[in-house]
Design a protein around this motif. Structure first.
Motif, PDB file in Angstrom:
ATOM      1  N   LYS A  29      28.240 -34.674 -39.790  1.00 19.16           N
ATOM      2  CA  LYS A  29      26.913 -34.060 -39.903  1.00 19.16           C
ATOM      3  C   LYS A  29      26.513 -33.929 -41.375  1.00 19.16           C
ATOM      4  O   LYS A  29      25.374 -34.184 -41.747  1.00 19.16           O
ATOM      5  CB  LYS A  29      26.920 -32.699 -39.222  1.00 19.16           C
ATOM      6  CG  LYS A  29      26.994 -32.774 -37.705  1.00 19.16           C
ATOM      7  CD  LYS A  29      27.026 -31.371 -37.101  1.00 19.16           C
ATOM      8  CE  LYS A  29      27.139 -31.439 -35.570  1.00 19.16           C
ATOM      9  NZ  LYS A  29      27.229 -30.087 -34.978  1.00 19.16           N
ATOM     10  N   ASN A  30      27.466 -33.501 -42.221  1.00 17.94           N
ATOM     11  CA  ASN A  30      27.152 -33.349 -43.645  1.00 17.94           C
ATOM     12  C   ASN A  30      26.813 -34.705 -44.272  1.00 17.94           C
ATOM     13  O   ASN A  30      25.894 -34.818 -45.095  1.00 17.94           O
ATOM     14  CB  ASN A  30      28.339 -32.716 -44.371  1.00 17.94           C
ATOM     15  CG  ASN A  30      28.580 -31.274 -43.929  1.00 17.94           C
ATOM     16  OD1 ASN A  30      27.662 -30.607 -43.454  1.00 17.94           O
ATOM     17  ND2 ASN A  30      29.798 -30.792 -44.068  1.00 17.94           N
ATOM     18  N   ASN A  31      27.573 -35.753 -43.885  1.00 18.06           N
ATOM     19  CA  ASN A  31      27.310 -37.084 -44.435  1.00 18.06           C
ATOM     20  C   ASN A  31      25.936 -37.598 -44.018  1.00 18.06           C
ATOM     21  O   ASN A  31      25.302 -38.376 -44.737  1.00 18.06           O
ATOM     22  CB  ASN A  31      28.386 -38.071 -43.992  1.00 18.06           C
ATOM     23  CG  ASN A  31      29.737 -37.745 -44.602  1.00 18.06           C
ATOM     24  OD1 ASN A  31      29.821 -36.994 -45.564  1.00 18.06           O
ATOM     25  ND2 ASN A  31      30.803 -38.302 -44.034  1.00 18.06           N
ATOM     26  N   ALA A  32      25.479 -37.182 -42.801  1.00 14.30           N
ATOM     27  CA  ALA A  32      24.208 -37.684 -42.269  1.00 14.30           C
ATOM     28  C   ALA A  32      23.010 -36.841 -42.696  1.00 14.30           C
ATOM     29  O   ALA A  32      21.890 -37.133 -42.291  1.00 14.30           O
ATOM     30  CB  ALA A  32      24.275 -37.737 -40.743  1.00 14.30           C
ATOM     31  N   ALA A  33      23.245 -35.795 -43.517  1.00 17.17           N
ATOM     32  CA  ALA A  33      22.156 -34.873 -43.830  1.00 17.17           C
ATOM     33  C   ALA A  33      21.019 -35.572 -44.583  1.00 17.17           C
ATOM     34  O   ALA A  33      19.854 -35.231 -44.414  1.00 17.17           O
ATOM     35  CB  ALA A  33      22.696 -33.696 -44.640  1.00 17.17           C
ATOM     36  N   TYR A  34      21.377 -36.538 -45.439  1.00 18.17           N
ATOM     37  CA  TYR A  34      20.352 -37.194 -46.263  1.00 18.17           C
ATOM     38  C   TYR A  34      20.029 -38.600 -45.763  1.00 18.17           C
ATOM     39  O   TYR A  34      19.376 -39.373 -46.465  1.00 18.17           O
ATOM     40  CB  TYR A  34      20.825 -37.249 -47.716  1.00 18.17           C
ATOM     41  CG  TYR A  34      21.105 -35.891 -48.286  1.00 18.17           C
ATOM     42  CD1 TYR A  34      22.404 -35.395 -48.365  1.00 18.17           C
ATOM     43  CD2 TYR A  34      20.067 -35.072 -48.713  1.00 18.17           C
ATOM     44  CE1 TYR A  34      22.654 -34.132 -48.869  1.00 18.17           C
ATOM     45  CE2 TYR A  34      20.315 -33.813 -49.226  1.00 18.17           C
ATOM     46  CZ  TYR A  34      21.615 -33.346 -49.308  1.00 18.17           C
ATOM     47  OH  TYR A  34      21.872 -32.107 -49.802  1.00 18.17           O
ATOM     48  N   ALA A  35      20.514 -38.936 -44.597  1.00 20.54           N
ATOM     49  CA  ALA A  35      20.221 -40.256 -44.039  1.00 20.54           C
ATOM     50  C   ALA A  35      18.867 -40.235 -43.338  1.00 20.54           C
ATOM     51  O   ALA A  35      18.443 -39.204 -42.809  1.00 20.54           O
ATOM     52  CB  ALA A  35      21.310 -40.677 -43.048  1.00 20.54           C
ATOM     53  N   PRO A  36      18.170 -41.371 -43.313  1.00 20.65           N
ATOM     54  CA  PRO A  36      16.878 -41.404 -42.590  1.00 20.65           C
ATOM     55  C   PRO A  36      17.114 -41.324 -41.092  1.00 20.65           C
ATOM     56  O   PRO A  36      18.071 -41.868 -40.562  1.00 20.65           O
ATOM     57  CB  PRO A  36      16.300 -42.763 -42.994  1.00 20.65           C
ATOM     58  CG  PRO A  36      17.497 -43.602 -43.313  1.00 20.65           C
ATOM     59  CD  PRO A  36      18.503 -42.667 -43.919  1.00 20.65           C
ATOM     60  N   GLY A  37      16.234 -40.663 -40.389  1.00 17.85           N
ATOM     61  CA  GLY A  37      16.343 -40.558 -38.928  1.00 17.85           C
ATOM     62  C   GLY A  37      17.533 -39.715 -38.502  1.00 17.85           C
ATOM     63  O   GLY A  37      17.981 -38.805 -39.210  1.00 17.85           O
ATOM     64  N   LYS A  38      18.053 -40.004 -37.329  1.00 20.71           N
ATOM     65  CA  LYS A  38      19.193 -39.287 -36.760  1.00 20.71           C
ATOM     66  C   LYS A  38      20.418 -40.192 -36.765  1.00 20.71           C
ATOM     67  O   LYS A  38      20.313 -41.381 -36.504  1.00 20.71           O
ATOM     68  CB  LYS A  38      18.902 -38.853 -35.319  1.00 20.71           C
ATOM     69  CG  LYS A  38      17.793 -37.823 -35.180  1.00 20.71           C
ATOM     70  CD  LYS A  38      17.622 -37.426 -33.709  1.00 20.71           C
ATOM     71  CE  LYS A  38      16.514 -36.372 -33.548  1.00 20.71           C
ATOM     72  NZ  LYS A  38      16.332 -35.991 -32.132  1.00 20.71           N
ATOM     73  N   VAL A  39      21.592 -39.594 -37.067  1.00 20.23           N
ATOM     74  CA  VAL A  39      22.865 -40.313 -36.979  1.00 20.23           C
ATOM     75  C   VAL A  39      23.654 -39.693 -35.834  1.00 20.23           C
ATOM     76  O   VAL A  39      23.902 -38.493 -35.824  1.00 20.23           O
ATOM     77  CB  VAL A  39      23.657 -40.237 -38.293  1.00 20.23           C
ATOM     78  CG1 VAL A  39      24.986 -40.974 -38.138  1.00 20.23           C
ATOM     79  CG2 VAL A  39      22.846 -40.849 -39.424  1.00 20.23           C
TER      80      VAL A  39
END
Length: 975
Positions: free
Chosen positions: A249-259
């Motif tokens: 979740k922390n790694n995906a915080a700044y990713a576009p959209g949903k991971v």
């Protein structure tokens, strides 16, 4: 793009429609106007046609340019999103892989603790407590394992350390549980040595209920073996899955959209609202899957291991991750706590999918600013084109009103260009002076009598060709519009990248007198391009060799590391196949399997033993993958190679060193065992020698007085008989004796004495004979008068041993006498060490008596726990059967037969289990209580028979029926 095209078409149609309507109106007005009016209207129609034509000529390149700008910016924006999504998934997969590698490393470390084999071997509570303390320290340091356990082969927890919150604790022995029926124990216990079991990722279940708050769990287990390679239990780690999910979740915080993280069946593990998570654990959520919400996308994702594509639902980027190593496996698991797994799952079948999902709304949110910006540019440039068309038309048709119209047009133009978001200005060709500029250009700095280079470059001189190509010079030379990139500076000195669009303004002679310049801010686009350049440079400078081929295997690109690794440059290998590296050390099937894998769209991992350009060999660890375009079509193959020659050489040296060390360890262990045996045998020999000397001495000392007593008993009997006859003569001839004599005769009961004295003397003779026989047996057993190899009577040695053991054979309060059944064959004398052979008979018969006593005498006083009743004794008496016979043996190493003596000693005791029977001849192995056995008796007997007499000793036993020891000795003996 469609919005811009629609706007362009609307403007063109509007202009044409206006011209047609004007022409039609003029035709209608012909009926009511004078010739002067007709001429004026004709002139007006010509002006209108000229204006429309000019406008169309201007608006067409504007539409093309803005369309290209929009397409490029849209493509760049999507490319950035796609790269960000792919990078985000790579970070997620790398995180999962690292986490699994860390857990497996921790599991192997726990199995290597010294306390574990010590406890397995000795089952000592002290070692168990030391093991528990080691687990406690490990759990407190890691803070990522819910439980660390060691379970024995039955599934019973021997050690368990719990981690609750931020504190680790050892579970007391009385609270340990048996987990033998749990699927993770069964699945871990049945795997082979060197394998690791990894459970499915699910929620922890306690008492048929999902534990609250939710506790995602992955269990890692490995079987534990003793020094005889027998399974003795498992070591189990309960990994807290929230550790991994929170990191993702922390790694995906700044990713576009949903991971999102999905399991193999498409159930969400993270990335959506809680009501959709863990659907396979809840009966009412079994429809909450990715495939239920995105069926077409799920079908497409199921056909590939990774990819990126657009659909009506948005942008989907996915990667299939296989977190298990080659020596790891899993199973289906079981939702019910005591249900078994349905099937095993190999490492290649255990996978998750990491999905990046950008919805249409998010895509539009990313692209809307580009649309708006492009639309503004188009309409601004269209307005400019309209103004220019009007301006040019007015110049041609109304030169007399030029100044007035120009002033009006300039005012109108200023209003339009001031509405543009980017700088717009007109430049004089001769002196680079800015004639007019919009509001956005004024924000760059002072405009009064400024030149274009002073405004945008903060320079006193025009652009030099070495630094920047001057658009004004290009337009002046070509008389065509020019587009190029420059670095401009804002008023505060901050640089920005711009795309300069220069349009020439020609005089009547066709010379360029002025230029319209419109500067689009492309700083964001250039930054994205710079990121792409960095990625390209990273590939070129990678420490690994990288090769890209087309679908036919023809090489299109290699990086510098590949050239260093192989000795081939890109020019040398371009349009060739990687077969030029083939060393012939690997089979064709190996390469066929490789091509089949990557052509099917899957990734291949393996090792190559290749040949360099100079002919030398090297090892490379490679990953080969297909490359797909946006449409999902396979276009190229990429290979990443790491030179592992040094590692291979180190591994080879290490294996050789380990083998050498293993051989030395085995030799040392063998020498130590032989030393311990030699020491024990020496002690035993000294004990037996001392015991033999003591027995011989006692026998000698007893033999002399017994012989004296036994020899004098005959004389005493004769004397007593003579005295009795004399007394009888006195009674015959002197029946009347003195009163005192008569009284004395009655007191001593002379008549009974005369009858009993012969019986007493007979008993004394029998006792003396018994003592003499025992003394003879002691001398025969010790054989102190016989040194070295002698021809002896085997039966005499067995009989002497039985005489010495007679007290143990006699009946006791708990059991009747043990019966001895002798079935002796007609044996010749056998050459052997007599005393040592008697020692063997003593050890085996003694063990037979112990086995019978263990069964018959155990807890005889407690009636409910008695093992046998007296009626059972009468029906099936305890016995030891001794059988001797002559047999003929086939001796293959001698190429013939030999005559041997076989002695079988059979008891009907409790029998020996198979696990114990295989070790009865091992030194120091005993099943007796401490102080009741050394574990040397049968080991020494085995050495005496096999090594000193070149014979054979075997043990056959059935639990509950009895045991047989069979001894085979060559009649000719040994030299």
């Amino acid at each position: 793009m469609l919005n811009i095209q629609g706007a362009i078409q609307g403007a063109i149609q509007g202009a044409i429609q206006g011209a047609i309507q004007g022409a039609i109106a003029s035709q209608y007005r012909l009926r009511f106007t004078t010739p002067k009016d007709l001429q004026a209207e004709s002139t007006m129609i010509q002006k209108t046609i000229r204006f429309v034509t000019t406008f169309l000529l201007l608006i067409t390149p504007i539409a093309v340019v803005t369309g290209i700008i929009y397409a490029q910016q849209t493509k760049q924006a999507k490319t950035v999103l796609e790269i960000q999504a792919s990078n985000s998934l790579k970070g997620q997969t790398d995180q999962i892989t690292r986490e699994f590698q860390l857990i497996v490393s921790d599991l192997i470390f726990l199995t290597k603790l010294n306390e574990l084999p010590l406890y397995i071997q000795l089952e000592n509570l002290e070692y168990r407590d030391e093991l528990a303390r080691e687990y406690l320290s490990f759990s407190a340091a890691k803070k990522m394992y819910d439980q660390i356990r060691f379970l024995d082969e039955t599934g019973m927890e021997i050690v368990r350390v719990n981690f609750d919150g931020d504190r680790a604790s050892i579970v007391p022995i009385e609270k340990l549980q048996n987990k033998g029926n749990r699927y993770y124990f069964k699945d871990t216990f049945q795997i082979a040595p060197g394998k690791i079991f990894v459970s499915p990722f699910d929620l922890n279940v306690e008492g048929n209920q999902i534990e609250q708050p939710l506790k995602p769990m992955i269990r890692f287990g490995v079987p534990v073996f003793d020094d005889r390679n027998q399974k003795r239990g498992i070591v189990l780690l309960n990994y807290l899955g929230n550790q991994l999910l929170n990191q993702l979740k922390n790694n995906a915080a700044y990713a576009p959209g949903k991971v999102m993280l999905l399991n193999a069946r498409g159930f969400w593990l993270t990335g959506v609202e809680d009501a959709r998570l863990w659907g396979f654990m809840y009966g009412d959520r079994n429809h909450q899957t990715f495939g239920q919400y995105f069926p077409e996308e799920w079908q497409k994702m199921s056909q590939k291991k990774s990819g990126q594509f657009y659909s009506k639902n948005g942008l989907f980027t996915f990667v299939t991750i296989y977190p298990l190593g080659a020596k790891q496996k899993s199973s289906t698991g079981a939702q019910d706590p005591f249900a078994p797994s349905q099937a095993e799952i190999a490492a290649s079948e255990y996978y998750w999918q990491v999905v990046s999902y950008i919805s249409p709304a998010d895509l539009n949110a990313q692209l809307n600013p580009i649309r708006q910006e492009t639309a503004i540019i188009f309409f601004c440039l269209g307005a400019i084109g309209l103004v220019i068309a009007l301006w040019l038309t007015n110049i041609q048709n109304k030169r007399d009103e030029a100044e007035k119209q120009i002033e009006q047009h300039n005012k109108f133009l200023n209003n339009i260009i001031n509405s543009l978001a980017d700088p717009f200005y007109v430049i004089n060709v001769k002196d680079y002076q800015i004639i007019t500029a919009n509001t956005a250009a004024k924000k760059l700095g002072k405009l009064d009598r400024s030149t274009c280079h002073a405004l945008t470059h903060h320079s006193n001189n025009p652009c030099a060709n070495g630094q920047h190509s001057c658009p004004l010079q290009i337009v002046q030379q070509t008389k065509q519009p020019a587009v190029l990139e420059h670095t401009h500076f804002r008023a505060n000195g901050e640089p920005m990248m711009v795309e300069v669009h220069g349009y020439p303004i020609l005089d009547e002679a066709g010379n360029v007198v002025q230029m319209i310049e419109y500067s689009l801010d492309i700083t964001a686009r250039k930054q994205a391009e710079e990121e792409l350049r960095k990625l390209s440079q990273a590939v070129e400078q990678s420490a690994n060799g990288i090769i890209i081929t087309n679908l036919h295997g023809k090489i299109e690109y290699v990086n510098r590391q590949f050239a260093q690794m192989t000795g081939y440059t890109l020019e040398e290998v371009k349009d060739k196949t990687p077969r030029i590296l083939n060393s012939g050390k690997q089979s064709k099937a190996y390469y066929q399997e490789l091509w089949q894998t990557i052509k099917s769209g899957r990734e291949w991992r393996g090792e190559f033993h290749n040949r360099r350009k100079d002919g030398s060999l090297y090892w490379a660890q490679a990953t080969l993958s297909p490359i797909f375009d946006v449409a999902g079509n396979m276009t190229h193959f990429i290979g990443i190679q790491e030179n592992i020659t040094a590692r291979k050489e180190a591994e080879s040296a290490l294996l050789e060193s380990e083998a050498k060390l293993r051989r030395q360890t085995q030799e040392l262990a063998k020498a130590l065992e032989e030393l311990r045996y030699a020491q024990s045998q020496l002690i035993q020999t000294e004990k037996m020698s001392s015991l033999g000397q003591l027995v011989a001495g006692i026998a000698h000392e007893i033999n002399n007085p017994v012989t004296f007593i036994y020899g004098n008993l005959d004389h005493i009997q004769t004397y007593v008989e003579d005295l009795i006859q004399l007394i009888q003569l006195y009674q015959t001839y002197l029946p009347e004796s003195a009163a005192e004599i008569t009284e004395r005769i009655e007191d001593i009961d002379l008549e009974f004495m005369i009858e009993d004295i012969p019986n007493l003397i007979g008993s004394m003779k029998q006792g003396a004979h018994r003592i003499k026989a025992i003394v003879s047996s002691l001398r025969t057993f010790s054989h102190m008068d016989q040194v070295g190899i002698k021809s002896v009577d085997i039966h005499q040695g067995i009989d002497s041993t039985l005489i010495l053991l007679q007290p143990r054979l006699n009946a006791t309060a708990n059991r009747p006498e043990i019966q001895i059944e002798k079935h002796y064959g007609d044996l010749p004398l056998v050459k052997c060490y007599a005393a040592q052979m008697n020692q063997v008979f003593m050890n085996i018969i003694n063990n037979a008596i112990d086995a019978i006593d263990q069964r018959d005498s155990r807890q005889r006083s407690a009636l409910p726990n008695r093992t046998r009743s007296w009626a059972d004794f009468a029906q099936n008496p305890s016995r030891i059967e001794i059988i001797t016979e002559i047999i003929t043996e086939l001796i293959t190493e001698m190429g013939g037969n030999r005559q041997s003596v076989k002695i079988r000693i059979i008891d009907n005791g409790s029998g020996i289990p198979a696990s114990v029977r295989d070790r009865v001849f091992d030194p120091f192995f005993t099943t007796k209580d401490v102080g009741k056995g050394t574990g040397l008796g049968l080991s020494i007997s085995y050495k005496i028979i096999t090594e000193q007499h070149k014979g054979k000793i075997e043990c056959f036993s059935t639990v509950g029926q009895g045991t047989e020891f069979a001894i085979t000795l060559p009649i000719s003996g040994i030299e």
